[in-house]
Design a protein around this motif. Structure first.
Motif, PDB file in Angstrom:
ATOM      1  N   MET A 205       0.802  -1.211   0.000  1.00  0.00           N
ATOM      2  CA  MET A 205       0.000   0.000   0.000  1.00  0.00           C
ATOM      3  C   MET A 205       0.844   1.275   0.000  1.00  0.00           C
ATOM      4  O   MET A 205       0.697   2.128  -0.870  1.00  0.00           O
ATOM      5  CB  MET A 205      -0.939  -0.021   1.218  1.00  0.00           C
ATOM      6  N   GLY A 206       1.726   1.402   0.985  1.00  0.00           N
ATOM      7  CA  GLY A 206       2.414   2.674   1.185  1.00  0.00           C
ATOM      8  C   GLY A 206       3.224   3.145   0.000  1.00  0.00           C
ATOM      9  O   GLY A 206       3.196   4.331  -0.364  1.00  0.00           O
ATOM     10  N   ARG A 207       3.951   2.244  -0.644  1.00  0.00           N
ATOM     11  CA  ARG A 207       4.863   2.661  -1.724  1.00  0.00           C
ATOM     12  C   ARG A 207       4.126   3.241  -2.920  1.00  0.00           C
ATOM     13  O   ARG A 207       4.717   3.956  -3.731  1.00  0.00           O
ATOM     14  CB  ARG A 207       5.722   1.476  -2.167  1.00  0.00           C
ATOM     15  N   PHE A 208       2.838   2.951  -3.044  1.00  0.00           N
ATOM     16  CA  PHE A 208       2.060   3.462  -4.164  1.00  0.00           C
ATOM     17  C   PHE A 208       1.373   4.791  -3.859  1.00  0.00           C
ATOM     18  O   PHE A 208       0.856   5.439  -4.771  1.00  0.00           O
ATOM     19  CB  PHE A 208       0.977   2.453  -4.565  1.00  0.00           C
ATOM     20  N   CYS A 209       1.369   5.201  -2.596  1.00  0.00           N
ATOM     21  CA  CYS A 209       0.528   6.332  -2.200  1.00  0.00           C
ATOM     22  C   CYS A 209       1.251   7.424  -1.412  1.00  0.00           C
ATOM     23  O   CYS A 209       0.778   8.563  -1.367  1.00  0.00           O
ATOM     24  CB  CYS A 209      -0.648   5.836  -1.348  1.00  0.00           C
TER      25      CYS A 209
ATOM     26  N   ARG B 258      -6.140   2.758   0.082  1.00  0.00           N
ATOM     27  CA  ARG B 258      -5.068   3.673   0.439  1.00  0.00           C
ATOM     28  C   ARG B 258      -4.721   3.540   1.924  1.00  0.00           C
ATOM     29  O   ARG B 258      -5.595   3.322   2.761  1.00  0.00           O
ATOM     30  CB  ARG B 258      -5.469   5.119   0.144  1.00  0.00           C
ATOM     31  N   PRO B 259      -3.455   3.666   2.257  1.00  0.00           N
ATOM     32  CA  PRO B 259      -3.062   3.563   3.672  1.00  0.00           C
ATOM     33  C   PRO B 259      -3.614   4.733   4.485  1.00  0.00           C
ATOM     34  O   PRO B 259      -3.652   5.873   4.020  1.00  0.00           O
ATOM     35  CB  PRO B 259      -1.538   3.603   3.608  1.00  0.00           C
ATOM     36  N   THR B 260      -4.032   4.447   5.683  1.00  0.00           N
ATOM     37  CA  THR B 260      -4.511   5.482   6.606  1.00  0.00           C
ATOM     38  C   THR B 260      -3.611   5.612   7.824  1.00  0.00           C
ATOM     39  O   THR B 260      -3.843   6.481   8.669  1.00  0.00           O
ATOM     40  CB  THR B 260      -5.947   5.165   7.071  1.00  0.00           C
ATOM     41  N   LYS B 261      -2.629   4.746   7.926  1.00  0.00           N
ATOM     42  CA  LYS B 261      -1.694   4.778   9.046  1.00  0.00           C
ATOM     43  C   LYS B 261      -0.365   5.357   8.573  1.00  0.00           C
ATOM     44  O   LYS B 261      -0.025   5.260   7.396  1.00  0.00           O
ATOM     45  CB  LYS B 261      -1.486   3.365   9.603  1.00  0.00           C
TER      46      LYS B 261
ATOM     47  N   ALA C 248      -2.390  -4.793   5.579  1.00  0.00           N
ATOM     48  CA  ALA C 248      -2.293  -5.172   4.181  1.00  0.00           C
ATOM     49  C   ALA C 248      -3.072  -6.452   3.926  1.00  0.00           C
ATOM     50  O   ALA C 248      -3.204  -7.305   4.801  1.00  0.00           O
ATOM     51  CB  ALA C 248      -0.828  -5.374   3.793  1.00  0.00           C
ATOM     52  N   LEU C 249      -3.574  -6.597   2.706  1.00  0.00           N
ATOM     53  CA  LEU C 249      -4.241  -7.834   2.317  1.00  0.00           C
ATOM     54  C   LEU C 249      -3.306  -9.033   2.470  1.00  0.00           C
ATOM     55  O   LEU C 249      -3.752 -10.162   2.688  1.00  0.00           O
ATOM     56  CB  LEU C 249      -4.737  -7.718   0.865  1.00  0.00           C
TER      57      LEU C 249
END
Length: 415
Positions: free
Chosen positions: A196-200, A282-285, A362-363
């Motif tokens: 998640m994080g690396r994309f957003c 999208r990450p929220t943390k 993450a999934l």
């Protein structure tokens, strides 16, 4: 602990439910506020010894965020009966225990749950089949349910159980129902950033994200995956979730703005992980999400000491000589599942259900848990689903969560 705890049974005149609360499940409790239990038995089992001896036992693990679970008292009875009603109506024994939480530090919570299972086996006067205990929980509760289900009778827990005076019985359970389990915390930060994080993320946070994400492929190889292969696993899971969502409801269609979906021979296909994450997950943390720099995550407190949070890699050894890295490993169900049941008595029945768009973990977390249970020789029936348009709740494609738990138990037991 001796098996002669005093049980003061009562009968609810309106429902016919037999019940008790406030009975300690260990001889040397570390916290009297939590380490007692209550049990509800449906009136339908009264006067039917055969039915009572074969009734499944269900145990909710209500510990979101790895919080403590308060022990029930007599004043809780109306709400307790209401919560238990679907299970009681299905002829199941309902166990509601208290347990310590993150402020007490790992592995206190699951230690207590194990002590409850041991207490049940030590008390023949409690109805229900003690070999058919099914636990269920959501989020941190789903995580602790997974640890309980994977670590039955593991020697790692012996000193902790002995310290609280748990009964000398098996703590293995039959089944684990886990909604959105936030688990495998030792690799959770890397998984969160890799998926998640690396994309957003942007700026300095993106740099940190990329550093963490770069460590995840090594972990994947330990699970038997190459990175590209694993990306396809996640895309296949998301595709199945999308197709189920389309099939489950009328007038549902793929949003034209979802450019990360392609059309395949058998229907729509989620073809771009980055696009899916940016639009739907999208990450929220912050980064890191679990072992936070400021030590302000529930998980930092879980692996803390005396109510003070610690980093997962802290130079800390607990009273029993368990290092911090070993504490983290004890609280990861994959520690036991990847051993194939060689180090523990793994629950044979598993159901993992998660909201696909939930941003809490993450999934990868749920996929890895499901795959590890499927590969474990000790398991007999493993069910895994993701629910397309659902976030961090008791995710189900249809129906009430509790009714689906009951249906699952009946199906795996052939009843």
């Amino acid at each position: 602990m001796s098996a002669n705890s005093k049980i003061d049974w009562h009968r609810d005149s309106t429902t016919g439910v037999e019940w008790f609360v406030g009975v300690p499940y260990c001889e040397c409790p570390a916290d009297d506020a939590y380490q007692t239990l209550g049990i509800l038995v449906p009136g339908s089992l009264a006067g039917s010894p055969d039915a009572a001896s074969e009734a499944p036992i269900v145990m909710p693990v209500v510990t979101e965020g790895y919080a403590a679970m308060g022990a029930p008292t007599e004043s809780d009875l109306p709400a307790l009966i209401e919560a238990a009603r679907p299970f009681l109506d299905a002829g199941m024994v309902y166990v509601r225990a208290g347990c310590r939480g993150r402020l007490h530090g790992a592995p206190a919570g699951v230690t207590d749950l194990k002590a409850v299972v041991r207490w049940l086996r030590a008390h023949d006067e409690v109805p229900g089949n003690k070999d058919l205990v099914f636990a269920f929980g959501h989020s941190g509760g789903g995580a602790q349910t997974a640890v309980l289900g994977a670590s039955g009778n593991s020697d790692l827990w012996a000193p902790y159980l002995e310290a609280i005076g748990a009964c000398d019985e098996s703590d293995a359970i039959a089944g684990a129902m886990c909604w959105n389990p936030v688990t495998s915390l030792g690799v959770a930060d890397a998984a969160y950033e890799w998926m998640m994080g690396r994309f957003c993320r942007e700026g300095a946070e993106l740099e940190r994200s990329l550093e963490l994400a770069a460590t995840y492929p090594d972990y994947l190889r330990k699970l038997g995956y190459e990175e590209g292969e694993y990306v396809q696993v996640l895309l296949d899971v998301a595709t199945k979730s999308l197709r189920n969502w389309l099939a489950d409801g009328r007038d549902r269609e793929v949003d034209a703005a979802w450019g990360w979906i392609a059309q395949g021979p058998a229907g729509p296909v989620v073809s771009d992980l980055a696009g899916f994450v940016r639009d739907r997950k999208r990450p929220t943390k912050p980064s890191p999400a679990f072992d936070r720099d400021d030590l302000k995550s529930p998980e930092n407190m879980l692996f803390g000491h005396d109510g003070e949070p610690l980093h997962f890699g802290a130079d800390y050894v607990d009273f029993f000589g368990t290092s911090q890295s070993d504490r983290v490993a004890m609280y990861d169900p994959l520690t036991y599942l990847l051993a194939g049941g060689a180090s523990s008595d793994v629950a044979p029945f598993w159901r993992v259900s998660t909201g696909l768009i939930q941003p809490d973990t993450a999934l990868c977390t749920e996929v890895n848990l499901a795959e590890a249970t499927r590969r474990c020789p000790a398991t007999r029936d493993v069910r895994f689903q993701t629910v397309w348009d659902v976030a961090h709740v008791k995710a189900e494609r249809c129906g009430a969560p509790e009714e689906n738990v009951i249906r699952w138990i009946r199906e795996v037991l052939g009843r």
